[in-house]
Design a protein around this motif. Structure first.
Motif, PDB file in Angstrom:
ATOM      1  N   ALA A  56       0.865  -1.176   0.000  1.00 53.55           N
ATOM      2  CA  ALA A  56       0.000   0.000   0.000  1.00 53.55           C
ATOM      3  C   ALA A  56       0.905   1.230   0.000  1.00 53.55           C
ATOM      4  CB  ALA A  56      -0.888  -0.002   1.233  1.00 53.55           C
ATOM      5  N   PRO A  57       0.387   2.383  -0.460  1.00 57.91           N
ATOM      6  CA  PRO A  57       1.239   3.579  -0.515  1.00 57.91           C
ATOM      7  C   PRO A  57       1.861   3.936   0.823  1.00 57.91           C
ATOM      8  CG  PRO A  57      -0.812   3.962  -1.685  1.00 57.91           C
ATOM      9  CD  PRO A  57      -0.944   2.624  -1.032  1.00 57.91           C
ATOM     10  N   ASP A  58       1.158   3.627   1.918  1.00 57.53           N
ATOM     11  CA  ASP A  58       1.664   4.006   3.234  1.00 57.53           C
ATOM     12  C   ASP A  58       2.958   3.300   3.625  1.00 57.53           C
ATOM     13  OD1 ASP A  58      -1.474   4.609   4.985  1.00 57.53           O
ATOM     14  OD2 ASP A  58      -0.102   5.927   3.903  1.00 57.53           O
ATOM     15  N   ILE A  59       3.309   2.260   2.902  1.00 56.31           N
ATOM     16  CA  ILE A  59       4.550   1.563   3.227  1.00 56.31           C
ATOM     17  C   ILE A  59       5.747   2.370   2.731  1.00 56.31           C
ATOM     18  CG2 ILE A  59       5.907  -0.491   2.665  1.00 56.31           C
ATOM     19  CD1 ILE A  59       3.355  -2.055   2.577  1.00 56.31           C
ATOM     20  N   PHE A  60       5.550   3.102   1.640  1.00 59.58           N
ATOM     21  CA  PHE A  60       6.691   3.722   0.965  1.00 59.58           C
ATOM     22  C   PHE A  60       6.887   5.146   1.428  1.00 59.58           C
ATOM     23  CE2 PHE A  60       6.829  -0.037  -1.323  1.00 59.58           C
ATOM     24  CZ  PHE A  60       5.546  -0.371  -1.735  1.00 59.58           C
ATOM     25  N   VAL A  61       7.301   5.247   2.667  1.00 56.94           N
ATOM     26  CA  VAL A  61       7.468   6.555   3.283  1.00 56.94           C
ATOM     27  C   VAL A  61       8.957   6.871   3.446  1.00 56.94           C
ATOM     28  CG1 VAL A  61       5.275   6.659   4.480  1.00 56.94           C
ATOM     29  CG2 VAL A  61       7.173   5.460   5.514  1.00 56.94           C
ATOM     30  N   VAL A  75       0.217  -7.736  25.911  1.00 55.97           N
ATOM     31  CA  VAL A  75       1.534  -7.389  25.368  1.00 55.97           C
ATOM     32  C   VAL A  75       1.290  -6.391  24.239  1.00 55.97           C
ATOM     33  CG1 VAL A  75       3.617  -8.261  24.280  1.00 55.97           C
ATOM     34  CG2 VAL A  75       2.401  -9.639  25.977  1.00 55.97           C
ATOM     35  N   ILE A  76       1.721  -5.169  24.473  1.00 56.41           N
ATOM     36  CA  ILE A  76       1.354  -4.076  23.569  1.00 56.41           C
ATOM     37  C   ILE A  76       2.518  -3.717  22.654  1.00 56.41           C
ATOM     38  CG2 ILE A  76       0.512  -1.698  23.461  1.00 56.41           C
ATOM     39  CD1 ILE A  76      -0.681  -2.069  26.186  1.00 56.41           C
ATOM     40  N   GLU A  77       2.263  -3.718  21.357  1.00 56.53           N
ATOM     41  CA  GLU A  77       3.271  -3.289  20.392  1.00 56.53           C
ATOM     42  C   GLU A  77       2.727  -2.120  19.574  1.00 56.53           C
ATOM     43  OE1 GLU A  77       6.402  -4.164  19.709  1.00 56.53           O
ATOM     44  OE2 GLU A  77       6.522  -5.679  21.275  1.00 56.53           O
ATOM     45  N   ASP A  78       3.624  -1.240  19.194  1.00 56.42           N
ATOM     46  CA  ASP A  78       3.261  -0.059  18.421  1.00 56.42           C
ATOM     47  C   ASP A  78       3.323  -0.395  16.936  1.00 56.42           C
ATOM     48  OD1 ASP A  78       4.982   3.142  17.915  1.00 56.42           O
ATOM     49  OD2 ASP A  78       2.960   2.490  17.389  1.00 56.42           O
ATOM     50  N   ASP A  79       2.225  -0.158  16.192  1.00 53.89           N
ATOM     51  CA  ASP A  79       2.324  -0.444  14.762  1.00 53.89           C
ATOM     52  C   ASP A  79       2.805   0.768  13.969  1.00 53.89           C
ATOM     53  OD1 ASP A  79       0.122   1.243  14.157  1.00 53.89           O
ATOM     54  OD2 ASP A  79      -1.279  -0.401  14.056  1.00 53.89           O
ATOM     55  N   GLN A  80       3.034   1.880  14.674  1.00 51.26           N
ATOM     56  CA  GLN A  80       3.586   3.090  14.062  1.00 51.26           C
ATOM     57  C   GLN A  80       2.744   3.605  12.895  1.00 51.26           C
ATOM     58  OE1 GLN A  80       7.866   1.049  14.421  1.00 51.26           O
ATOM     59  NE2 GLN A  80       8.055   3.139  13.685  1.00 51.26           N
ATOM     60  N   THR A  81       1.499   3.151  12.787  1.00 49.89           N
ATOM     61  CA  THR A  81       0.602   3.496  11.668  1.00 49.89           C
ATOM     62  C   THR A  81       1.283   3.235  10.326  1.00 49.89           C
ATOM     63  OG1 THR A  81       0.040   5.399  13.074  1.00 49.89           O
ATOM     64  CG2 THR A  81      -1.191   5.140  11.061  1.00 49.89           C
ATOM     65  N   ASN A  82       2.111   2.226  10.287  1.00 50.28           N
ATOM     66  CA  ASN A  82       2.874   1.923   9.092  1.00 50.28           C
ATOM     67  C   ASN A  82       2.847   0.420   8.861  1.00 50.28           C
ATOM     68  OD1 ASN A  82       5.211   0.982   7.636  1.00 50.28           O
ATOM     69  ND2 ASN A  82       5.967   3.064   7.701  1.00 50.28           N
ATOM     70  N   PRO A  83       2.349  -0.024   7.686  1.00 43.62           N
ATOM     71  CA  PRO A  83       2.198  -1.471   7.479  1.00 43.62           C
ATOM     72  C   PRO A  83       3.510  -2.241   7.574  1.00 43.62           C
ATOM     73  CG  PRO A  83       1.026  -0.234   5.779  1.00 43.62           C
ATOM     74  CD  PRO A  83       1.818   0.755   6.560  1.00 43.62           C
ATOM     75  N   GLU A  84       4.617  -1.625   7.138  1.00 46.52           N
ATOM     76  CA  GLU A  84       5.887  -2.348   7.160  1.00 46.52           C
ATOM     77  C   GLU A  84       6.323  -2.604   8.592  1.00 46.52           C
ATOM     78  OE1 GLU A  84       9.384  -1.079   7.602  1.00 46.52           O
ATOM     79  OE2 GLU A  84      10.106  -3.080   7.081  1.00 46.52           O
ATOM     80  N   ALA A  85       6.188  -1.580   9.432  1.00 41.91           N
ATOM     81  CA  ALA A  85       6.549  -1.751  10.841  1.00 41.91           C
ATOM     82  C   ALA A  85       5.556  -2.678  11.531  1.00 41.91           C
ATOM     83  CB  ALA A  85       6.569  -0.388  11.535  1.00 41.91           C
ATOM     84  N   TRP A 139      -5.718  -0.229  13.469  1.00 47.37           N
ATOM     85  CA  TRP A 139      -6.551   0.941  13.220  1.00 47.37           C
ATOM     86  C   TRP A 139      -6.545   1.328  11.748  1.00 47.37           C
ATOM     87  CZ3 TRP A 139      -4.870   5.867  11.663  1.00 47.37           C
ATOM     88  CH2 TRP A 139      -5.736   6.937  11.905  1.00 47.37           C
ATOM     89  N   ALA A 140      -5.356   1.540  11.174  1.00 50.51           N
ATOM     90  CA  ALA A 140      -5.279   1.934   9.778  1.00 50.51           C
ATOM     91  C   ALA A 140      -5.618   0.754   8.894  1.00 50.51           C
ATOM     92  CB  ALA A 140      -3.872   2.433   9.458  1.00 50.51           C
ATOM     93  N   SER A 141      -6.411   1.038   7.839  1.00 47.35           N
ATOM     94  CA  SER A 141      -6.834  -0.056   6.965  1.00 47.35           C
ATOM     95  C   SER A 141      -5.643  -0.758   6.318  1.00 47.35           C
ATOM     96  CB  SER A 141      -7.777   0.466   5.879  1.00 47.35           C
ATOM     97  OG  SER A 141      -9.003   0.844   6.437  1.00 47.35           O
ATOM     98  N   ALA A 142      -4.636   0.033   5.923  1.00 48.84           N
ATOM     99  CA  ALA A 142      -3.482  -0.591   5.274  1.00 48.84           C
ATOM    100  C   ALA A 142      -2.754  -1.505   6.253  1.00 48.84           C
ATOM    101  CB  ALA A 142      -2.530   0.477   4.751  1.00 48.84           C
ATOM    102  N   VAL A 143      -2.695  -1.112   7.509  1.00 48.97           N
ATOM    103  CA  VAL A 143      -2.043  -1.952   8.523  1.00 48.97           C
ATOM    104  C   VAL A 143      -2.810  -3.256   8.691  1.00 48.97           C
ATOM    105  CG1 VAL A 143      -1.639  -2.142  11.008  1.00 48.97           C
ATOM    106  CG2 VAL A 143      -0.910  -0.100   9.786  1.00 48.97           C
TER     107      VAL A 143
END
Lengths: 290, 310, 402
Positions: free
Chosen positions: B210-215, C80-90, C111-115
């Protein structure tokens, strides 16, 4: 078909936004002019200034002007401290390494703010008023206030650069460091002063942005692209250029709403940078610092 | 646990491939590419779209991604090759952000912010997740080793020497009769190809992009990986990539040991630690704080600033 | 250039580091005493950073209650709480840690759909149960084999119900301002459809950039169409600015927003004049359901918003499903979650209430704070009511539940 009034309103909005943008843009370009690297830590210093002003205003009950001054001062002090402690050591390795280090620094500082204040949105304790209507054009009292603060700041800065000895020394170092050092100007001291001023302006800008909206740890980060675009378009390293660039970017981002969907706005900043750099890399006013 | 370590190793391998590619562009040829995540995105989307919508086999998709991204690299470098270092940096950053914005809004092609799901992976359905991970790690390892071999060859080859000469002083290289622009474009193409392949590898591994990955944050990690390992040093690029992933992941385990903090504070500490430790590693890296290129030394003064572009 | 002796040293350090990490992971020796770990993956930093902490807090509140009542399967429950940083890669890396190292049976909180779209395949492949608020239509359509539930009503349901309410208010001209997100277009389409059916009209819509610091021009564009009501379809940071700019423009009409965009905290950060009359909406159980009241008390907040109630329900649903399954596995949760929240059992409104009855061997039907919590086969909410609040003098006042 947008009317002349619509276009006029967009232009007015753009000028207002551009004037606020000019404050941190000057900071960025001044640091670049003297220290020779783009200091991306500007983003977190804008946030730090905004929060310092918030503490002064909402927690300590100070009015607008003292809070703004505190925003400037705190951000400036943090700016000098972080430059001395962190970024200065990377400068011998070149401006790219230092610029990248400044990005890591901005992330670190942003998270200190996040640790202390959390992610909640906070607003300043200042009254909100309805806009005035001047014919077809709508202007807000807060906008005018921000414009005044930004204008006073810029006038003060230009006076400092033009008339004070330190200011002239700073311009000398920016234009010709070798000659400046021959004349006995202490480059290190000038570097500290520009870090203080530049980051102080960032903090002031951050608070001005926050006055209109709310603040959170990402406040500075959201604006950094526009600030950078403003500095580049005007000519990276030219302080008057930063003002011109900020107005151009501010007005440009608004006028593009005439024919682009609003969600493409950030593309405008980049396209502006791209166009300027391909067609006229020196920017509108070139690279002389003043 | 092994599955996790394998997955992290795949991540590190993909980062390492990106670092090797950027090393050719930046370490060898001295061109700052702050938009590398844009090329990563192009590779990912090309391979994903060809395999999902075009039904192409995965290997073909990856090959196409590599090739197309190289072409995009040629295009970008032709536009920017005359720009001076810091301007090149800004323009490439703009390129990456533009790619991301286009990907977000060109819903018909890229599915916009919804992203592309169900990107096929090699034998994904047939294997258990653990075995798939192992297989993919093998694939990535082979590719990274091959890329390392290629970039090492490049480094010691005449081509590599010319690139370094261009990096150190373009005017001298031009005077010596080398067609500077051609070399720069070639270097950019090779580096972009690696980035595109890395993107394709990522897409087929995670099955979703998704675009949000490429930051730009990803660009930062790769840059730091290179700087920590020593710019121009291929082994350093891979080690740097592993160091970055190690930092990102090991900090996860340290945070629960800090008492009495809220989840947000824990997350803030972790991000702070990653940034701070990267700065420390950058400062005290084994390669030392070498100047990036001779013409960047402070004493060059105004001559360096008003240097006309080649 | 790199010193040859340092290179193997670095490799050694990495391996040693990995081994040390393995040592740090708690190894379960005696079953009953080891805590039962549930995973939370939520945005604590990044664009979603203002929503994640609230959700984590809501889940923790439920788990604290469960622990005080004896825990689950005689074990203490630990989040056990992990931060997804609102970023799918993380997020993918964080999810792997939760699944492969901590070995949680459930991950709650994306929360974020991409995540969510990025993490979901990992979850169903490793048979981990995922609960989310993400609104993209495509999410529940993924082949998740039942390992995903979404407590947020889908866009079609929400948009339709909201439009009905708006039309019933007597609004004739509605304008929608959305951020660029997967929910923007489906919401707009469905709302336009329903408004027309009910004799009203969507006079315009625009998508705005969520990172701007001022929306004067966008507000101007909306006001040009002379709307009676503006639907603000964004998140708290941008909606806050929109409310300010609407006030400054002197807009006299109604404003309508999701409860997560105008939370109690948002009301505190804005002057009362700016928020006066704003209508917020959130998915809800019946008026008569005590679940919302219990959530209020548990969290100590006057009006928990949509995300806080959904988070409450995740923690409750997962706990009850584990208790019913008598094992803490993702498959167990998947197979039992509908048994405890749908059907003919005794209605319960909190996790501890349900756990007590389950221990007595009774059947239960959990009715949550965010709605009746009845899910389709693909994990969507079947139906729910909506709670409409109005802001009066900086506080929320209930209009109705419909």
């Amino acid at each position: 078909m947008p009317s002349l009034g619509d276009v006029g309103q967009l232009a007015v909005n753009g000028v207002m936004a551009g004037t606020i943008l000019a404050v941190p843009a000057i900071g960025l370009t001044a640091i670049y002019a003297v220290l020779r690297f783009p200091n991306f830590a500007l983003a977190s210093h804008a946030t730090i200034g905004a929060f310092a002003g918030y503490v002064a205003n909402a927690r300590l009950g100070l009015t607008l002007v003292p809070s703004v001054l505190i925003a400037f001062f705190v951000a400036g002090v943090v700016g000098v401290a972080t430059d001395e402690a962190v970024l200065k050591r990377f400068r011998p390795a070149g401006y790219i390494t230092t610029a990248i280090a400044s990005i890591a620094l901005t992330i670190a500082l942003e998270n200190i703010v996040r640790f202390s204040f959390g992610n909640e949105l906070r607003g300043y304790d200042l009254p909100i008023q309805r806009d005035w209507r001047l014919g077809v054009i709508r202007i807000g009292p807060q906008q005018v206030q921000n414009l005044a603060i930004a204008a006073v700041t810029m006038v003060a800065l230009f006076a400092f650069l033009a008339f004070t000895r330190t200011g002239k020394a700073m311009r000398a170092v920016a234009d010709n460091p070798m000659l400046a050092s021959i004349k006995g100007i202490n480059a290190d001291a000038i570097g500290r002063i520009v870090s203080f001023l530049g980051m102080g302006l960032a903090g002031l800008g951050g608070m001005l942005i926050g006055l209109d909206t709310t603040i959170d740890p990402l406040t500075g980060f959201r604006s950094i692209l526009s600030v950078f675009a403003a500095a580049v378009v005007g000519g990276l390293g030219s302080i008057p250029g930063a003002v011109v660039g900020a107005l151009t970017v501010g007005v440009g981002e608004e006028l593009c709403l005439l024919f682009l969907s609003p969600d493409y706005r950030s593309a405008v900043g980049f396209v502006a940078i791209l166009l300027v750099l391909t067609l006229r890399p020196r920017g509108i006013l070139g690279q002389r610092a003043y | 646990m092994e599955n996790y370590l394998l997955a992290m190793a795949v991540s590190a391998g993909i980062y390492g491939l990106m670092a090797l590619g950027v090393n050719v562009i930046w370490g060898f040829a001295g061109m700052v590419n702050l938009g590398l995540v844009g090329f990563f995105a192009v590779g990912a989307y090309v391979s994903a779209l060809l395999t999902i919508k075009g039904g192409w086999p995965i290997a073909a998709g990856m090959a196409a991604a590599t090739f197309v991204t190289a072409l995009v690299g040629v295009g970008v470098s032709l536009i920017t090759v005359r720009l001076r270092g810091d301007y090149l940096a800004i323009v490439t950053l703009g390129f990456a952000e533009t790619i991301r914005i286009v990907a977000s809004n060109a819903i018909g092609l890229t599915n916009g912010t919804d992203g592309l799901s169900a990107i096929p992976g090699p034998y994904r359905g047939a294997l258990s997740p653990e075995v798939f991970n192992l297989l993919y790690f093998g694939i990535v390892a082979v590719i990274v080793v091959a890329a390392y071999g290629i970039t090492e060859r490049l480094r010691t080859s005449p081509f590599g020497r010319v690139l370094r000469a261009i990096r150190d002083d373009e005017q001298v290289a031009a005077v010596a009769g080398k067609h500077v622009m051609l070399f720069k474009v070639k270097a950019f193409a090779i580096g972009s190809a690696a980035l595109g392949l890395a993107g394709a590898l990522y897409a087929h591994y995670t099955s979703y992009i998704a675009p949000d990955i490429f930051v730009p944050l990803l660009t930062l990690y790769i840059k730091l990986a290179l700087l920590v390992g020593g710019l121009g040093n291929n082994r350093g690029a891979i080690v740097g990539a592993f160091a970055v992933v190690f930092l990102l992941e090991s900090t996860r385990f340290v945070i629960p040991l800090v008492p009495g903090i809220s989840p947000v504070q824990g997350a803030a500490i972790r991000e702070f630690l990653v940034a701070a430790l990267l700065l420390v590693m950058l400062r005290y890296r084994p390669a030392g704080l070498l100047p990036e290129r001779l013409s960047q030394l402070p004493v060059s003064g105004p001559a360096g600033r008003y240097q006309p572009t080649a | 250039m790199l010193d040859r002796t340092r290179e193997p040293r670095r490799r050694f350090l990495k391996t040693a580091g990995a081994l040390a990490l393995t040592g740090m992971v708690p190894t379960i020796v005696r079953g009953e005493e080891a805590p039962l770990q549930l995973g939370v993956l939520t945005p604590l930093t990044g664009a979603g950073g203002f929503d994640g902490p609230r959700m984590a807090k809501a889940m923790q509140a439920v788990i604290d209650e469960v622990n005080a009542a004896g825990g689950l399967l005689k074990r203490k429950v630990v989040l056990v709480i992990e931060d997804d940083q609102t970023n799918p890669e993380a997020a993918v890396r964080a999810a792997r840690k939760l699944m492969d190292v901590t070995k949680v049976p459930a991950i709650m909180g994306t929360w974020a759909s991409a995540v969510t779209s990025a993490v979901a395949p990992l979850c169903w492949e490793s048979r981990t149960f995922l609960t989310t608020v993400s609104g993209a239509d495509s999410i529940t359509k993924l082949p998740h084999q039942g390992y995903l539930i979404r407590t947020q009503p889908n866009n079609y349901l929400q948009a339709g119900k909201h439009a009905e309410f708006i039309a019933a208010m007597g609004v004739k001209r509605c304008f929608m301002m959305s951020i660029q997100a997967p929910f923007a277009e489906p919401t707009q389409t469905r709302a336009t459809e329903v408004l027309k059916q009910k004799g009203s009209q969507m006079v315009g819509a625009l998508i705005y950039d969520k990172d701007k610091t001022t929306y004067r021009s966008e507000v101007d564009e909306a006001l040009r169409t002379n709307p009676d009501l503006i639907y603000l379809n964004g998140y708290a940071p941008d909606v806050t600015i929109l409310l300010r700019d609407l006030y400054r423009a002197g807009y006299p009409g109604a404003r309508f927003a999701q409860s997560y965009a105008v939370t109690t905290k948002v009301l505190e950060s804005l002057p009362n004049e700016v928020t006066e009359g704003v209508i917020t909406v959130q998915p809800s159980a019946d008026v008569s359901s005590p679940a919302y009241e219990l959530a209020r008390k548990r969290l100590g907040i006057a009006e928990p918003d949509s995300y806080e109630t959904q988070a409450t329900d995740w923690a409750s649903l997962v706990s009850l499903a584990i208790a019913k399954a008598n094992v803490a596995t993702g498959t167990g949760i998947r197979d039992n979650v509908r048994k405890i929240c749908q059907g003919n059992g005794t209605k319960v409104y909190s996790a501890i209430e349900g756990l007590k009855l389950l221990a007595q061997g009774k059947e239960i039907n959990y009715e949550g704070a965010s709605g009746p919590c009845d899910f389709t086969d693909i994990g969507d909410i079947i139906d729910c009511k909506f709670r409409y609040n109005k802001v009066v003098a900086g506080k929320f006042v209930l209009i109705k539940v419909a």
